[in-house]
Design a protein around this motif. Sequence first.
Motif, PDB file in Angstrom:
ATOM      1  N   PHE A 130       0.927  -1.124   0.170  1.00 50.15           N
ATOM      2  CA  PHE A 130      -0.020  -0.147   0.074  1.00 50.15           C
ATOM      3  C   PHE A 130       0.973   1.388  -0.256  1.00 50.15           C
ATOM      4  CE2 PHE A 130      -2.188  -3.207   2.359  1.00 50.15           C
ATOM      5  CZ  PHE A 130      -3.411  -3.284   1.551  1.00 50.15           C
ATOM      6  N   GLY A 131       0.400   2.176  -0.552  1.00 48.13           N
ATOM      7  CA  GLY A 131       1.258   3.505  -0.415  1.00 48.13           C
ATOM      8  C   GLY A 131       1.341   4.330  -1.723  1.00 48.13           C
ATOM      9  N   ASP A 132       2.365   5.013  -2.191  1.00 45.35           N
ATOM     10  CA  ASP A 132       2.801   6.078  -2.992  1.00 45.35           C
ATOM     11  C   ASP A 132       3.504   5.642  -4.017  1.00 45.35           C
ATOM     12  OD1 ASP A 132       5.135   6.270  -1.829  1.00 45.35           O
ATOM     13  OD2 ASP A 132       4.509   8.097  -0.393  1.00 45.35           O
ATOM     14  N   SER A 133       4.017   6.698  -4.786  1.00 47.78           N
ATOM     15  CA  SER A 133       5.030   6.303  -6.010  1.00 47.78           C
ATOM     16  C   SER A 133       6.389   5.504  -5.563  1.00 47.78           C
ATOM     17  CB  SER A 133       5.279   7.537  -6.626  1.00 47.78           C
ATOM     18  OG  SER A 133       6.140   8.551  -5.877  1.00 47.78           O
ATOM     19  N   LEU A 134       6.613   5.448  -4.241  1.00 51.23           N
ATOM     20  CA  LEU A 134       8.020   4.598  -3.897  1.00 51.23           C
ATOM     21  C   LEU A 134       7.430   3.166  -3.912  1.00 51.23           C
ATOM     22  CD1 LEU A 134       9.023   6.985  -0.885  1.00 51.23           C
ATOM     23  CD2 LEU A 134      10.323   6.702  -3.152  1.00 51.23           C
ATOM     24  N   VAL A 135       6.540   2.977  -4.026  1.00 52.28           N
ATOM     25  CA  VAL A 135       6.124   1.392  -4.036  1.00 52.28           C
ATOM     26  C   VAL A 135       5.070   0.927  -5.210  1.00 52.28           C
ATOM     27  CG1 VAL A 135       6.855   1.043  -1.681  1.00 52.28           C
ATOM     28  CG2 VAL A 135       4.454   1.718  -1.972  1.00 52.28           C
ATOM     29  N   ASP A 136       4.547   2.088  -5.869  1.00 55.72           N
ATOM     30  CA  ASP A 136       3.594   1.921  -7.089  1.00 55.72           C
ATOM     31  C   ASP A 136       4.348   0.954  -8.234  1.00 55.72           C
ATOM     32  OD1 ASP A 136       1.661   1.903  -9.171  1.00 55.72           O
ATOM     33  OD2 ASP A 136       1.514   3.851  -8.893  1.00 55.72           O
ATOM     34  N   ASN A 137       3.841  -0.120  -8.376  1.00 58.39           N
ATOM     35  CA  ASN A 137       4.485  -0.683  -9.409  1.00 58.39           C
ATOM     36  C   ASN A 137       3.594  -0.910 -10.997  1.00 58.39           C
ATOM     37  OD1 ASN A 137       2.409  -2.792  -8.627  1.00 58.39           O
ATOM     38  ND2 ASN A 137       3.928  -4.386  -8.520  1.00 58.39           N
ATOM     39  N   GLY A 138       2.581  -0.105 -10.889  1.00 56.91           N
ATOM     40  CA  GLY A 138       1.913   0.122 -12.254  1.00 56.91           C
ATOM     41  C   GLY A 138       0.445   0.456 -12.143  1.00 56.91           C
ATOM     42  N   ASN A 139      -0.066   0.534 -10.854  1.00 56.60           N
ATOM     43  CA  ASN A 139      -1.628   0.723 -10.903  1.00 56.60           C
ATOM     44  C   ASN A 139      -1.921   2.194 -11.576  1.00 56.60           C
ATOM     45  OD1 ASN A 139      -2.984  -1.267  -9.186  1.00 56.60           O
ATOM     46  ND2 ASN A 139      -1.641  -0.549  -7.681  1.00 56.60           N
ATOM     47  N   ASN A 140      -0.961   3.238 -11.670  1.00 55.59           N
ATOM     48  CA  ASN A 140      -1.254   4.317 -11.983  1.00 55.59           C
ATOM     49  C   ASN A 140      -1.417   4.448 -13.582  1.00 55.59           C
ATOM     50  OD1 ASN A 140      -1.598   5.276  -9.700  1.00 55.59           O
ATOM     51  ND2 ASN A 140      -0.575   7.337 -10.039  1.00 55.59           N
ATOM     52  N   ASN A 141      -0.923   3.378 -14.176  1.00 53.53           N
ATOM     53  CA  ASN A 141      -0.938   3.196 -15.822  1.00 53.53           C
ATOM     54  C   ASN A 141      -2.386   2.977 -16.069  1.00 53.53           C
ATOM     55  OD1 ASN A 141       1.689   3.125 -15.739  1.00 53.53           O
ATOM     56  ND2 ASN A 141       2.006   0.979 -16.386  1.00 53.53           N
ATOM     57  N   ASN A 182      -0.504  -5.268  -5.245  1.00 49.32           N
ATOM     58  CA  ASN A 182       0.289  -4.076  -4.957  1.00 49.32           C
ATOM     59  C   ASN A 182      -1.177  -3.171  -5.348  1.00 49.32           C
ATOM     60  OD1 ASN A 182       1.536  -1.559  -5.356  1.00 49.32           O
ATOM     61  ND2 ASN A 182       3.322  -2.506  -5.466  1.00 49.32           N
ATOM     62  N   PHE A 183      -1.389  -2.322  -4.190  1.00 50.45           N
ATOM     63  CA  PHE A 183      -2.473  -1.512  -4.150  1.00 50.45           C
ATOM     64  C   PHE A 183      -2.043   0.051  -4.533  1.00 50.45           C
ATOM     65  CE2 PHE A 183      -3.944  -5.348  -1.734  1.00 50.45           C
ATOM     66  CZ  PHE A 183      -5.090  -5.454  -2.502  1.00 50.45           C
ATOM     67  N   ALA A 184      -0.832   0.233  -4.305  1.00 47.70           N
ATOM     68  CA  ALA A 184      -0.125   1.598  -4.196  1.00 47.70           C
ATOM     69  C   ALA A 184      -0.571   2.522  -5.481  1.00 47.70           C
ATOM     70  CB  ALA A 184       1.304   1.409  -3.980  1.00 47.70           C
ATOM     71  N   SER A 185      -0.355   3.542  -5.208  1.00 45.54           N
ATOM     72  CA  SER A 185      -0.737   4.525  -6.430  1.00 45.54           C
ATOM     73  C   SER A 185       0.075   5.905  -6.069  1.00 45.54           C
ATOM     74  CB  SER A 185      -2.257   4.962  -6.386  1.00 45.54           C
ATOM     75  OG  SER A 185      -2.539   5.981  -7.306  1.00 45.54           O
ATOM     76  N   ALA A 186       0.773   6.356  -7.223  1.00 49.01           N
ATOM     77  CA  ALA A 186       1.637   7.459  -6.950  1.00 49.01           C
ATOM     78  C   ALA A 186       0.735   8.626  -6.773  1.00 49.01           C
ATOM     79  CB  ALA A 186       2.390   7.417  -8.559  1.00 49.01           C
ATOM     80  N   GLY A 187       1.286   9.485  -5.940  1.00 40.82           N
ATOM     81  CA  GLY A 187       0.612  10.812  -5.724  1.00 40.82           C
ATOM     82  C   GLY A 187      -0.113  10.670  -4.437  1.00 40.82           C
ATOM     83  N   VAL A 188      -0.431   9.646  -3.965  1.00 40.41           N
ATOM     84  CA  VAL A 188      -1.388   9.631  -2.698  1.00 40.41           C
ATOM     85  C   VAL A 188      -0.576   9.992  -1.190  1.00 40.41           C
ATOM     86  CG1 VAL A 188      -2.810   7.894  -3.826  1.00 40.41           C
ATOM     87  CG2 VAL A 188      -0.956   7.258  -2.352  1.00 40.41           C
ATOM     88  N   GLY A 189      -1.316  10.373  -0.396  1.00 39.64           N
ATOM     89  CA  GLY A 189      -0.975  10.466   1.102  1.00 39.64           C
ATOM     90  C   GLY A 189      -1.972   9.998   2.167  1.00 39.64           C
ATOM     91  N   ILE A 190      -1.447  10.213   3.286  1.00 37.10           N
ATOM     92  CA  ILE A 190      -2.379   9.938   4.254  1.00 37.10           C
ATOM     93  C   ILE A 190      -3.849  10.674   4.383  1.00 37.10           C
ATOM     94  CG2 ILE A 190      -2.681   9.976   6.798  1.00 37.10           C
ATOM     95  CD1 ILE A 190       0.675   9.953   7.072  1.00 37.10           C
ATOM     96  N   LEU A 191      -3.798  11.811   3.754  1.00 33.93           N
ATOM     97  CA  LEU A 191      -4.930  12.545   3.779  1.00 33.93           C
ATOM     98  C   LEU A 191      -5.510  12.501   2.355  1.00 33.93           C
ATOM     99  CD1 LEU A 191      -3.785  15.934   5.548  1.00 33.93           C
ATOM    100  CD2 LEU A 191      -4.808  13.935   6.463  1.00 33.93           C
ATOM    101  N   ARG A 247      -6.824   6.652  -3.894  1.00 30.67           N
ATOM    102  CA  ARG A 247      -6.353   7.297  -2.181  1.00 30.67           C
ATOM    103  C   ARG A 247      -6.399   6.062  -1.346  1.00 30.67           C
ATOM    104  NH1 ARG A 247      -5.975  12.157  -3.575  1.00 30.67           N
ATOM    105  NH2 ARG A 247      -7.187  12.962  -5.440  1.00 30.67           N
ATOM    106  N   ILE A 248      -5.760   6.490  -0.197  1.00 27.71           N
ATOM    107  CA  ILE A 248      -5.655   5.157   0.819  1.00 27.71           C
ATOM    108  C   ILE A 248      -6.879   4.477   1.256  1.00 27.71           C
ATOM    109  CG2 ILE A 248      -5.341   6.698   2.909  1.00 27.71           C
ATOM    110  CD1 ILE A 248      -3.304   3.544   1.827  1.00 27.71           C
ATOM    111  N   GLY A 249      -7.881   5.498   1.435  1.00 31.01           N
ATOM    112  CA  GLY A 249      -9.154   4.638   1.702  1.00 31.01           C
ATOM    113  C   GLY A 249      -9.405   3.873   0.760  1.00 31.01           C
ATOM    114  N   LYS A 250      -9.441   4.138  -0.606  1.00 34.64           N
ATOM    115  CA  LYS A 250      -9.722   3.228  -1.681  1.00 34.64           C
ATOM    116  C   LYS A 250      -8.816   2.087  -1.781  1.00 34.64           C
ATOM    117  CE  LYS A 250     -12.338   2.492  -5.241  1.00 34.64           C
ATOM    118  NZ  LYS A 250     -13.992   2.065  -4.965  1.00 34.64           N
ATOM    119  N   GLN A 251      -7.499   2.519  -1.626  1.00 35.27           N
ATOM    120  CA  GLN A 251      -6.634   1.077  -1.424  1.00 35.27           C
ATOM    121  C   GLN A 251      -7.055   0.036  -0.533  1.00 35.27           C
ATOM    122  OE1 GLN A 251      -2.420   1.990  -1.285  1.00 35.27           O
ATOM    123  NE2 GLN A 251      -2.558   3.820  -2.240  1.00 35.27           N
TER     124      GLN A 251
END
Length: 367
Positions: A35-46, A109-118, A130-134
């Motif tokens: 879960f998380g942001d661009s540091l761990v996103d492996n392609g969801n935002n594609n 992998n549910f991560a998505s570049a650009g997201v945060g805690i908020l 967003r993290i709630g959606k993840q």
Amino acid sequence: MASRISAWPLIQTLILVTFASISPQLADARAFFVFGDSLVDNGNNNYLITSARADSPPYGIDYPTHRPTGRFSNGLNIPDIISEQLGMEPTMPYLSPFLKGDKLLVGANFASAGVGILNDTGIQFLNIIRIGKQIEYFQQYQTRVAGQIGPDQTRVLVNQALVLITLGGNDFVNNYYLVPFSARSRQFSLPDYVRFLISEYRKVLTKLYDLGARRVLVTGTGPLGCVPAELAQRSRGGECAVELMRAAALFNPQLTEMISSVNSEIGADVFVAANTYTMHMDFVSNPQAYGFITSKIACCGQGPYNGIGLCTPLSNLCPNRDLYAFWDPFHPSERANRIIVQQILTGDNKYMKPMNLSTILAVDSRT
């Protein structure tokens, strides 16, 4: 104290020997969720209409296929390297149409570049997960798997899984400090904002626990003011940007304290704090000691420190990515990611609290 310090190499060796002997069996049985942001996103935002994408060259130049994958890296990212080190198949992006059948049992992998805690972090990127959606997707994943192997086996798979979550950096870089006098900076002083983030993050971690996660690696932020993008915008002589360093210095210790508090409430070491700030600072402050020629200039980019704009086919591109601590204006190179994962695996409590990943695997193999 001296005897404890001198004993540490022996303890590390014993852990590594144990780890080496158990990892293949654990790899067969253990799913991995990210879960998380661009540091761990492996392609969801594609699969999304968003500007937060890494699906064009030269991203992926050192990936096995030498093609962009959606990872914000020249090659492998942190989850890939963890999977590789544990002998596991890498997880697929949850939005991938190929994540089905037996592939689901590897994890997701549910991560998505650009997201945060908020939820308002990264709004400029439009359509991101967003993290709630993840977390909603994690529930959906469990329903899908239960249809395949039944609810009881699904519960076992999730309980025994390894989980990685990486959030927080964007809440500063792409929210509080995105523009002068941002909405959040007008609403909160920095110390109050950090306390608010930690309280919201606690809810996220509690939700993961409620959904069955029992071994969760939680990374802090890196040294936010030292990335090439911030050097280009905020630094006069190459020194790290003071305000962003202050933000990281406030956030990371409070995150570790919160994790300890949640574990105490649960009565088990479910959440493990990975001090990625110190892991990064090791090679940011002394890049040559780690074989890098620089930790200030990104391999791919333009402008001062190659820190302006995006990494694109028109950017400056270094010939040897292994010599650069940063791949693009914000993200570590694959080689820097490997150094970070090594500390996650075997680092002492300066890096990993209450224990490193090798110790987790050794403990779990006995239960």
